[in-house]
Design an enzyme around this catalytic site. Structure first.
Site, short mmCIF file in Angstrom:
data_model
loop_
_atom_site.label_atom_id
_atom_site.label_comp_id
_atom_site.label_asym_id
_atom_site.label_seq_id
_atom_site.Cartn_x
_atom_site.Cartn_y
_atom_site.Cartn_z
N SER A 47 0.87 -1.18 0.00
CA SER A 47 0.00 0.00 0.00
C SER A 47 0.91 1.23 0.00
CB SER A 47 -0.89 0.00 1.24
OG SER A 47 -0.09 0.19 2.40
N ASP A 68 -0.66 -1.56 -4.19
CA ASP A 68 -2.05 -1.81 -3.79
C ASP A 68 -2.79 -0.47 -3.65
OD1 ASP A 68 -4.22 -3.32 -2.90
OD2 ASP A 68 -3.55 -3.32 -0.81
N VAL A 101 -4.99 -10.46 0.80
CA VAL A 101 -5.04 -10.70 2.25
C VAL A 101 -4.02 -9.80 2.92
CG1 VAL A 101 -4.70 -12.41 4.08
CG2 VAL A 101 -5.69 -13.13 1.89
P1 13P Z 1 -7.82 -7.40 4.24
O1 13P Z 1 -6.96 -6.51 5.07
O2 13P Z 1 -9.24 -7.35 4.65
O3 13P Z 1 -7.30 -8.80 4.15
O4 13P Z 1 -7.81 -6.79 2.76
C1 13P Z 1 -6.62 -6.78 2.02
C2 13P Z 1 -6.78 -6.06 0.74
O5 13P Z 1 -7.80 -6.10 0.11
C3 13P Z 1 -5.63 -5.31 0.21
O6 13P Z 1 -5.97 -4.49 -0.85
#
Ligand code: 13P
Length: 287
Positions: free
Chosen positions: A49, A84, A230
């Site tokens: 991210s 992400d 995840v």
């Molecule tokens: P979670 O944190 O709910 O596993 O989601 C991860 C995600 O979608 C990253 O983009």
């Protein structure tokens, strides 16, 4: 091997399984995920991210670390390093830093602007050999300050974005980042089915993989999901194992305070979580 996510996801879509995207936060996270993917002979996507990228001092640091680890750890399974929920600016930073895959999250823009920006990035990614994920319909919950309301995507808008030449499509189907609330209504398989009917062979992405029951995951894969993200579940597993180590006073026994010892149970817990997900998603031995 650092590769774009294109081929591994096309194979997953055709083979009716999904590749896991596991988000990374630091060296231990990255090492644990790479080790597990290699042990299970599974392709894997490392998600970063923008907040995690900043935390690790920048995307260049992340790219250099991942490339060096792949080499030093003799990782032979396909690994994609993926931004992400990227902003427009973040996408360009990651392309420059040497990522092999990016997500442009234009879901908060009006659809025309999402289309225009995604289209531009398709051309750049194609030229540089990166894979590109786009998003329609926001994912609920909060991740690193990115807040979504979790509305279901419009299948026609999904088709519009899919036709731009992207490699994978994230579409909101009632999924939420983080833990699911007790009153969560579940995934909207109706929406997913409608999206898959219109987008055909396009690999679909399921965000918010933490806490989705196994039967729903299997059904989502049957309906065309080829990538599952995840993040929170690895964080929870790491925190629980670390808490247990400290509560048992192990950091005060011998040299138990040594970070290599202190962080080891958490790293093992991440490995166990990733192993369980790879088994559930069906990507073991698909490298
Ligand atoms: P979670 O944190 O709910 O596993 O989601 C991860 C995600 O979608 C990253 O983009």
């Amino acid at each position: 091997m650092l590769v774009s996510a294109k081929e591994m996801l096309e194979k997953a879509k055709a083979g009716h399984y999904a590749v896991g995207q596991f988000n990374i936060n630091n060296l231990e996270w990255t090492k644990s995920i790479l080790q597990t993917a290699q042990e299970m002979n599974s392709p894997v996507i490392l998600g970063v991210s923008e907040g995690a990228g900043k935390y690790m001092t920048g995307f260049k640091t992340v790219a250099a670390m991942v490339k060096a680890m792949i080499e030093e750890m003799n990782i032979t399974v396909p690994v994609a390093l993926h931004l992400d929920h990227g902003t427009y600016e973040g996408c360009y930073k990651c392309i420059e830093a040497g990522f092999s895959s990016i997500m442009f999250d234009g879901s908060h823009y009006p659809i025309d602007e999402n289309v225009a920006k995604t289209k531009e990035l398709v051309a750049v990614c194609k030229e540089k050999g990166l894979s590109l994920e786009a998003e329609v319909g926001s994912i609920g919950g909060e991740e690193d300050g990115v807040v979504g309301m979790g509305e279901c995507a419009d299948p026609k808008e999904c088709k519009m974005i899919a036709d731009l030449g992207i490699d994978m499509l994230a579409a909101g189907i009632g999924n939420i980042h983080g833990k699911y609330p007790a009153n969560w209504k579940g995934l909207s398989f109706e929406t997913l089915d409608a999206i898959q009917q219109l987008t055909g062979t396009m690999p679909l992405v399921l965000h918010g993989g933490t806490g989705i029951p196994a039967d729903m995951i299997k059904k989502a894969i049957d309906l065309g999901v080829s990538k599952i993200n995840v993040n929170t579940e690895c964080q929870l597993a790491f925190a629980e194992a670390t808490r247990k180590y400290i509560e048992e006073g192990k950091d005060q026994q011998g040299k138990g305070y040594d970070p290599r010892k202190l962080l080891a149970p958490g790293a093992e817990a991440i490995k166990a979580t990733v192993k369980e997900k790879i088994e559930l998603f069906g990507s073991a031995n698909k490298a």
